[in-house]
Design an enzyme around this catalytic site. Structure first.
Site, PDB file in Angstrom:
ATOM      1  N   GLN A 104       0.803  -1.219   0.000  1.00 59.02           N
ATOM      2  CA  GLN A 104       0.000   0.000   0.000  1.00 59.02           C
ATOM      3  C   GLN A 104       0.838   1.273   0.000  1.00 59.02           C
ATOM      4  O   GLN A 104       0.306   2.372  -0.001  1.00 59.02           O
ATOM      5  CB  GLN A 104      -0.942  -0.007   1.207  1.00 59.02           C
ATOM      6  CG  GLN A 104      -1.956  -1.123   1.174  1.00 59.02           C
ATOM      7  CD  GLN A 104      -2.723  -1.275   2.477  1.00 59.02           C
ATOM      8  OE1 GLN A 104      -2.677  -0.403   3.343  1.00 59.02           O
ATOM      9  NE2 GLN A 104      -3.436  -2.378   2.614  1.00 59.02           N
ATOM     10  N   HIS A 167      -1.154   0.568   5.647  1.00 59.39           N
ATOM     11  CA  HIS A 167      -1.755   1.585   6.517  1.00 59.39           C
ATOM     12  C   HIS A 167      -0.850   2.805   6.701  1.00 59.39           C
ATOM     13  O   HIS A 167      -0.480   3.157   7.824  1.00 59.39           O
ATOM     14  CB  HIS A 167      -2.087   0.977   7.879  1.00 59.39           C
ATOM     15  CG  HIS A 167      -3.123  -0.109   7.809  1.00 59.39           C
ATOM     16  ND1 HIS A 167      -3.705  -0.639   8.935  1.00 59.39           N
ATOM     17  CD2 HIS A 167      -3.672  -0.773   6.761  1.00 59.39           C
ATOM     18  CE1 HIS A 167      -4.569  -1.586   8.584  1.00 59.39           C
ATOM     19  NE2 HIS A 167      -4.557  -1.672   7.249  1.00 59.39           N
ATOM     20  N   GLU A 260     -15.032   4.238  10.130  1.00 52.94           N
ATOM     21  CA  GLU A 260     -15.539   5.329  10.950  1.00 52.94           C
ATOM     22  C   GLU A 260     -15.492   6.671  10.232  1.00 52.94           C
ATOM     23  O   GLU A 260     -14.561   6.949   9.473  1.00 52.94           O
ATOM     24  CB  GLU A 260     -14.697   5.447  12.228  1.00 52.94           C
ATOM     25  CG  GLU A 260     -14.762   4.242  13.139  1.00 52.94           C
ATOM     26  CD  GLU A 260     -13.937   4.410  14.403  1.00 52.94           C
ATOM     27  OE1 GLU A 260     -13.942   3.493  15.234  1.00 52.94           O
ATOM     28  OE2 GLU A 260     -13.282   5.468  14.561  1.00 52.94           O
ATOM     29  N   TYR A 270      -9.300   8.276  19.684  1.00 53.51           N
ATOM     30  CA  TYR A 270     -10.419   7.703  18.941  1.00 53.51           C
ATOM     31  C   TYR A 270     -10.524   6.184  19.054  1.00 53.51           C
ATOM     32  O   TYR A 270     -11.340   5.576  18.366  1.00 53.51           O
ATOM     33  CB  TYR A 270     -10.355   8.173  17.485  1.00 53.51           C
ATOM     34  CG  TYR A 270     -10.697   9.660  17.407  1.00 53.51           C
ATOM     35  CD1 TYR A 270     -12.009  10.094  17.237  1.00 53.51           C
ATOM     36  CD2 TYR A 270      -9.721  10.625  17.623  1.00 53.51           C
ATOM     37  CE1 TYR A 270     -12.328  11.441  17.238  1.00 53.51           C
ATOM     38  CE2 TYR A 270     -10.035  11.979  17.630  1.00 53.51           C
ATOM     39  CZ  TYR A 270     -11.343  12.374  17.434  1.00 53.51           C
ATOM     40  OH  TYR A 270     -11.658  13.716  17.451  1.00 53.51           O
ATOM     41  N   TYR A 281     -10.399 -10.411  10.963  1.00 54.65           N
ATOM     42  CA  TYR A 281     -10.580 -10.942   9.614  1.00 54.65           C
ATOM     43  C   TYR A 281     -10.788 -12.452   9.613  1.00 54.65           C
ATOM     44  O   TYR A 281     -11.657 -12.967   8.907  1.00 54.65           O
ATOM     45  CB  TYR A 281      -9.363 -10.598   8.747  1.00 54.65           C
ATOM     46  CG  TYR A 281      -9.285  -9.143   8.366  1.00 54.65           C
ATOM     47  CD1 TYR A 281     -10.211  -8.579   7.499  1.00 54.65           C
ATOM     48  CD2 TYR A 281      -8.273  -8.335   8.875  1.00 54.65           C
ATOM     49  CE1 TYR A 281     -10.136  -7.240   7.151  1.00 54.65           C
ATOM     50  CE2 TYR A 281      -8.194  -6.998   8.527  1.00 54.65           C
ATOM     51  CZ  TYR A 281      -9.129  -6.458   7.669  1.00 54.65           C
ATOM     52  OH  TYR A 281      -9.054  -5.139   7.321  1.00 54.65           O
TER      53      TYR A 281
END
Length: 391
Positions: A104, A167, A260, A270, A281
Site C-alpha cells: 500500500q 496503513h 468510521e 479515537y 478478519y
C-alpha cells in the site's frame, strides 16, 4: 439509471491492491482521454449528472490537486507525480525523492499551500525507505519549475519506521490558521495507535514549514509527541476542514467492518484498537469493545458495517451542484462507489450511494475550483473523472 439511497448503518474494511515498485523517472506511456462521457445520465436523489473521463492509463492514482492555471497534479502510487492538462494530456514531473512502492506504500497525497500563488509550495506524502526492510510515512514539500520539482524539503518523517507495507494514512489538510494536519496509519500493527510516543495511528499538526505549533494539545505533556493532534486511529485516508463551520472531519478504515467517520478535535483518543465496531478478519471476533460500551474514547459520528473501505473525502462548496452544498463525499474502494453524506450540524442525517460499480474503486474525491467533483479510480489502469450537472 437511479442509484439507491444507503442506510445509515455503516461499513468498514481495508480493501487495497498490491503494486510492485517502479522508478519515478519522467518516462511514461500514460495516454490521455479527451473528456469522454462515460456515464451519460445519473438520476440521483437531488439532481441529475453525467460522468466525464479526463485521463486514463494512470497506474494506481492516489491524490489530486488543482493548479491555478487549470492543470492538475496527480500522484501515481508507484512513484510518479503528473501534471495533467484540462484536455487530459499527462506530463510526468522529475525531481521526486526516493520512494519505496510496496503493497500500500508509494507516492500518496498531494496538496497545494493555501497561498500557493505567492509561496509556490506543493506538499506531498510518500513511503520513505529506511534501510532494506522498513519504511516511514514522510511529508515533504517542493516547488515547481517547468516540469521539475525543485527546492525540496523534508518536513516530517514518521518515527519509528515500520516494516509492514500497510496503513500509511497519508492525507493532508490545511487549516484556517495556516497549520496543517496529516494522517499516519497504524501501519497494520494496531498497538502503536495507543502509544503516545509512536507516530503510527495519529493525526499530526504542523506549521507550514514542518515545525510544531506551540499550541498543539500535547506540547506540555512529556509523555506524548508534541506533533500529535489526535491518536487512536487505524488508517485515516480522508480528512477535510468544513469551510462553513470550521469543523474537521476524517474517516478511517476499520478491519472487518467498523469503518468510521469522526469529528476531529484536539487531544482526542479515537479508540483503535481498544474500542471499535470492527471484527477480526479470520476469527470474526470483535476487536476490542464496542465504543458505546466505554467512555474512555471518542465514538465515531457514524460507522460503516459492512465495510466500504473509505478513501478520499471532500465537502462540496462549489456552485455547479447547489443542492449538494455542505454535503460530504466519500470515495469507497469496496463496492466501488461514492457515498454522499448529508450533515445537520455535526450529525449525519442521510446518505446516498452514487456510481456503485460504475467506475471502479474510488481512491480520491475532490471539489474542483470549477465547482465540479473530481474522482480518481485505484487501478493499474486508473483514471480521472469529473461529475457535471445535466440540465
Amino acid at each position: 439509471m437511479i442509484l439507491g439511497a444507503a442506510l445509515l448503518a455503516g461499513c468498514g474494511g481495508n480493501a487495497s491492491s498490491d503494486v510492485s515498485a517502479a522508478d519515478n523517472s519522467a518516462d511514461s506511456d500514460t495516454s490521455a482521454s479527451q473528456g469522454e462521457i462515460v456515464v451519460d445520465l445519473v438520476e440521483s436523489e437531488e439532481l441529475d449528472f453525467q460522468v466525464v473521463q479526463l485521463a486514463d492509463n494512470l497506474e494506481n492514482p492516489w491524490g489530486i490537486a488543482f493548479l491555478p492555471d487549470g492543470d492538475m497534479l496527480v500522484t501515481e502510487r508507484p512513484g510518479r507525480l503528473n501534471r495533467v492538462s484540462p484536455d487530459g494530456s499527462v506530463t510526468p514531473l522529475s525531481g521526486l525523492p526516493e520512494i519505496r512502492s510496496v503493497n500500500q506504500g508509494g507516492l500518496l497525497d498531494v496538496v497545494l499551500h493555501p497561498d500557493y500563488e505567492n509561496t509556490g509550495w506543493i506538499y506531498f506524502t510518500y513511503s520513505n525507505p529506511q534501510g532494506e526492510e522498513v519504511t516511514t510515512t514522510t511529508i515533504a514539500r517542493a516547488q515547481l519549475e517547468g516540469d521539475a520539482l525543485t527546492n525540496m524539503e523534508t518536513l516530517y518523517v514518521q518515527d519509528p519506521p515500520k516494516e509492514p507495507g500497510r496503513h500509511y494514512g497519508s492525507r493532508i489538510v490545511f487549516l484556517e490558521d495556516g497549520t496543517f494536519l496529516a494522517s499516519i496509519g497504524d501501519r497494520g500493527l494496531r498497538d502503536p495507535a495507543q502509544d503516545t510516543q509512536d507516530d503510527a495511528g495519529v493525526l499530526l499538526r504542523l506549521n507550514a514549514d514542518g515545525s510544531v505549533p506551540s499550541d498543539n494539545p500535547f506540547v506540555d505533556d512529556d509523555s506524548v509527541n508534541d506533533a500529535h493532534f489526535s491518536y487512536g486511529h487505524r488508517n485515516p485516508q480522508g480528512i477535510i476542514r468544513h469551510p462553513e463551520t470550521g469543523t474537521i472531519w476524517a474517516h478511517e478504515h476499520g478491519p472487518r467492518g467498523g469503518d468510521e467517520l469522526n469529528l476531529i478535535e484536539a487531544g482526542n483518543n479515537y479508540g483503535w484498537p481498544e474500542a471499535t465496531y470492527g471484527r477480526e478478519y479470520d476469527a470474526d471476533e470483535p476487536v476490542g469493545v464496542d465504543p458505546d460500551q466505554t467512555d474512555r474514547f471518542v465514538e465515531p459520528v457514524i460507522q460503516w458495517t459492512p465495510s466500504i473501505a473509505p478513501s478520499g473525502l471532500a465537502v462540496y462548496d462549489g456552485d455547479a451542484f447547489p443542492e449538494w452544498q455542505g454535503n460530504l463525499f466519500v470515495g469507497a474502494l469496496a463496492y466501488q462507489q461514492v457515498r454522499r453524506v448529508v450533515l445537520d450540524g455535526n450529525e449525519v442525517t442521510h446518505q446516498e450511494t452514487l456510481l456503485a460499480n460504475e467506475l471502479g474503486r474510488i481512491r480520491d474525491v475532490r471539489t474542483g475550483p470549477d465547482g465540479f467533483i473530481y474522482l480518481l479510480t485505484d487501478d493499474a489502469s486508473g483514471g480521472i473523472f469529473r461529475l457535471e450537472p445535466v440540465e
